[in-house]
Scaffold this active site. Structure first.
Site, mmCIF file in Angstrom:
data_model
loop_
_atom_site.group_PDB
_atom_site.id
_atom_site.type_symbol
_atom_site.label_atom_id
_atom_site.label_comp_id
_atom_site.label_asym_id
_atom_site.label_seq_id
_atom_site.Cartn_x
_atom_site.Cartn_y
_atom_site.Cartn_z
ATOM 1 C CB THR A 170 35.974 15.396 33.515
ATOM 2 O OG1 THR A 170 35.517 16.635 33.204
ATOM 3 C CG2 THR A 170 36.301 14.911 32.196
ATOM 4 C CD GLU A 208 38.923 14.938 29.589
ATOM 5 O OE1 GLU A 208 39.065 14.214 30.214
ATOM 6 O OE2 GLU A 208 38.606 16.299 30.149
ATOM 7 C CE LYS A 266 54.280 26.837 35.156
ATOM 8 N NZ LYS A 266 53.456 27.211 34.714
ATOM 9 C CD1 TRP A 326 58.677 25.320 35.002
ATOM 10 C CD2 TRP A 326 57.784 23.847 33.882
ATOM 11 N NE1 TRP A 326 57.917 25.976 34.032
ATOM 12 C CE2 TRP A 326 57.269 24.945 33.369
ATOM 13 C CE3 TRP A 326 57.032 22.577 33.301
ATOM 14 C CZ2 TRP A 326 56.413 25.234 32.430
ATOM 15 C CZ3 TRP A 326 56.234 22.834 32.165
ATOM 16 C CH2 TRP A 326 55.905 23.909 31.715
HETATM 17 P P1 ADP Z 1 38.879 12.897 36.675
HETATM 18 O O1 ADP Z 1 39.921 12.551 37.830
HETATM 19 O O2 ADP Z 1 39.092 14.584 36.462
HETATM 20 O O3 ADP Z 1 37.449 12.356 36.757
HETATM 21 P P2 ADP Z 1 40.412 11.620 34.715
HETATM 22 O O4 ADP Z 1 40.398 10.061 35.231
HETATM 23 O O5 ADP Z 1 39.925 11.670 33.275
HETATM 24 O O6 ADP Z 1 39.630 12.401 35.515
HETATM 25 O O7 ADP Z 1 41.916 12.206 34.976
HETATM 26 C C1 ADP Z 1 42.871 12.173 33.751
HETATM 27 C C2 ADP Z 1 43.881 12.701 34.797
HETATM 28 O O8 ADP Z 1 44.536 11.969 35.574
HETATM 29 C C3 ADP Z 1 45.046 12.792 33.718
HETATM 30 O O9 ADP Z 1 45.097 13.753 32.745
HETATM 31 C C4 ADP Z 1 46.422 12.562 34.594
HETATM 32 O O10 ADP Z 1 46.784 13.743 34.890
HETATM 33 C C5 ADP Z 1 46.129 11.836 35.625
HETATM 34 N N1 ADP Z 1 46.469 10.197 35.465
HETATM 35 C C6 ADP Z 1 45.711 9.302 34.864
HETATM 36 N N2 ADP Z 1 46.443 8.231 35.015
HETATM 37 C C7 ADP Z 1 47.751 8.473 35.508
HETATM 38 C C8 ADP Z 1 48.957 7.778 35.807
HETATM 39 N N3 ADP Z 1 49.118 6.677 35.548
HETATM 40 N N4 ADP Z 1 50.097 8.652 36.285
HETATM 41 C C9 ADP Z 1 49.911 9.829 36.453
HETATM 42 N N5 ADP Z 1 48.510 10.552 36.290
HETATM 43 C C10 ADP Z 1 47.709 9.821 35.819
#
Ligand code: ADP
Length: 548
Positions: A185, A330, A443, A448
């Site tokens: 990640t 994940e 916050k 929130w």
């Molecule tokens: P990284 O950007 O850290 O490589 P990920 O692609 O695994 O990781 O990111 C996951 C996160 O991206 C999710 O927990 C969420 O916060 C955000 N995310 C993914 N898809 C969406 C969506 N459709 N709408 C809002 N947030 C999203």
């Protein structure tokens, strides 16, 4: 064990074998890094994956070894996906957009023994190779003609590596819970963390991804994954495409609106997938040039929330259905998809579109719930919001080589859940909606405010290109929202006009206290807004409401 059914492990090699046998003549088209269009089919991709597996054995790659890639979406990368995992080694896709020290950290942490890379990344590899302690072989993913002459020693040419190999290779059988691929990640805070997928989890995820209420893929589709193969396995599309026998179009490094549009049209693409930032570039290109899509029917958008205005532009102006999806590295990565149920069909288009603004329903295999600060489950009423927890057969148990076993939360029924770090509501029909990342909510006075809601309002203003809302310290309210926005070229919109626009669209006390206009916003390597950077930058920002 039940002896009445065949005991056949779910292995990644079965996908490419299937695609070869039943869809052998279906095309895979690549815009190569060298610039030309490369065209072949699943049978040839399978043969070359087997040649690669033979070559890997010959250069000493063994079962369980990690093989890294720094590469775009191309046919060679696809062969590495299948060749490496198929032979029992682990395909570790490294994100080349990360900072160099993060790339080093990731490769060293994974103890990769071999690195495949595209020509684009030769300068990075030249620079970093002395620090990549475990790497024994460097393979440049090109042909002899394009091999650089003046570079570090001992770089192997991909085409030369596989050229003289036999395509006679029988994919080994091993337990389905064998590790298959690895993805870190981006780690917006702290070091990146490794997510290790297995053959079984990959196959189950692929089955789930192709379902009609998920990405709805079939042998009639032409899929162009814009989402990179180094980002959560391109959301599983290289596997799902083989499972359905869809034609695959791989855009290489050409991610700009013009290059993508050209491929969409020339290859008759029906479905694409990518993060909102990419679509912003494409839509701007279409608008500027007055273009329309002739074959594109659906586009999967995820990775961050899809701005409602984008969904409407695609659906109303371009007649392209938006499939809003949510997931995480994940989670392999698919978790929810916003597809309608039968009961929603009589709703007006407007009502249907607002359902699509939500992140959607859990696909089979994913279980989810929202909990309060004490871990108590919250109701599915579309209003109560809390931390989103998930569990399922393709969801992480623990990070790779990490002693952090507190990754999971155990509930009162002794079930383990993965805390996503997202804050969400779930409505009575099971539609989940993310209201924020837990670290991004504002916050204020014990309540929130969702930064995402405010950003969506800001970007629905015709003069605003992109927006981020962050919490800034306030002496009375603790935190208050600050809007950081990029305006369209030539626009004369100012703070007051923009704040006026929020009136009636949200609660009064949610309206940002101030606006800062900037030329551009910082993004992570995966194209998401980097709010921690903005928070640092505006840490001491003095709001005009400080004395209120
Ligand atoms: P990284 O950007 O850290 O490589 P990920 O692609 O695994 O990781 O990111 C996951 C996160 O991206 C999710 O927990 C969420 O916060 C955000 N995310 C993914 N898809 C969406 C969506 N459709 N709408 C809002 N947030 C999203």
């Amino acid at each position: 064990m039940n002896p009445h059914m065949m005991d056949i492990p779910l292995l990644i090699s079965s996908l490419i074998k299937y695609a070869d046998r039943y869809h052998g003549d279906t095309e895979i088209v690549t815009r190569t890094v060298e610039g030309l269009i490369h065209r072949y089919n699943y049978s040839e991709a399978h043969s070359r994956s087997k040649k690669l597996a033979n070559a890997l054995s010959n250069i000493g790659i063994k079962h369980g070894d990690r093989v890294a890639t720094l590469a775009w979406n191309t046919h060679r990368h696809l062969e590495i996906y299948y060749g490496v995992s198929g032979m029992g080694a682990i395909c570790h896709t490294v994100n080349p957009r990360l900072f160099e020290d993060q790339i080093c950290y990731i490769i060293n942490h994974a103890e990769d023994v071999c690195l495949f890379f595209d020509l684009t990344f030769l300068p990075i590899v030249e620079k970093l190779s002395p620090q990549l302690k475990s790497i024994k072989k460097l393979v440049l993913m090109t042909d002899q003609q394009n091999m650089p002459t003046n570079t570090i020693n001992n770089i192997i040419c991909y085409e030369e590596l596989i050229e003289s190999e036999s395509e006679d290779f029988s994919w080994p059988m091993f337990p389905e819970n064998t590790d298959s691929s690895l993805c870190y990640t981006s780690g917006t805070t702290g070091n990146p963390k490794g997510v290790m997928y297995q053959h079984r989890t990959t196959i189950l995820h692929s089955y789930a991804a192709v379902m009609p209420d998920a990405l709805n893929l079939s042998a009639r589709d032409v899929i162009l994954p814009v989402v990179p193969m180094f980002h959560a396995n391109a959301w599983g599309l290289p596997y799902a495409a083989a499972l359905t026998g869809s034609k695959l179009v791989l855009p290489g490094s050409g991610m700009d609106g013009g290059s993508l549009y050209e491929l969409f049209e020339s290859e008759k693409v029906t479905l694409s997938a990518g993060v909102p930032t990419i679509w912003m570039g494409l839509v701007n290109h279409l608008k500027k040039e007055g273009l329309k899509f002739s074959t594109l029917k659906r586009t999967v958008i995820g990775g961050s929330a899809v701005p409602p205005a984008m969904t409407r532009t695609f659906e109303e102006n371009y007649k392209v259905e938006v499939i809003h999806a949510w997931g995480m590295t994940e989670m392999s990565p698919l978790g929810t998809v916003s597809t309608l149920r039968n009961k929603h069909l009589p709703l007006s288009k407007k009502e249907q579109l607002s359902l699509k603004d939500k992140q959607g329903r859990a696909i089979y295999g994913v279980d989810m719930k929202i909990v309060d600060d004490d871990g108590r489950e919250l109701p599915w009423d579309g209003k109560a919001f809390g931390e989103l927890l998930v569990r399922g057969p393709w969801i992480i148990n623990s990070y790779f080589k990490s002693s952090d076993f507190k990754t999971l939360k155990v509930d009162e029924n002794k079930l383990s859940w993965f805390p996503t770090g997202d804050v969400a509501t779930i409505d009575a029909d099971g539609f989940m909606q993310i209201t924020d990342r837990s670290k991004d909510v504002i916050k204020t006075g014990g309540e929130w405010i969702s930064s995402i809601d405010l950003e969506n309002i800001a970007v629905s203003h015709p003069d605003i290109t992109e927006a981020a809302v962050i919490a800034v310290h306030h002496p009375k309210w603790d935190e208050r929202p600050l809007l950081v926005a990029v305006k369209n070229e030539g626009s004369d919109i100012d703070r007051d006009k923009l704040l006026d626009f929020f009136k009636g669209k949200t609660a009064k006390w949610w309206v940002p206290d101030d606006v800062v206009f900037v030329e551009e916003l910082p993004h992570t390597a995966t194209g998401k807004l980097q709010k921690n950077k903005l928070r640092e930058q505006y840490e001491n920002y003095k709001l005009p409401t400080t004395n209120k």
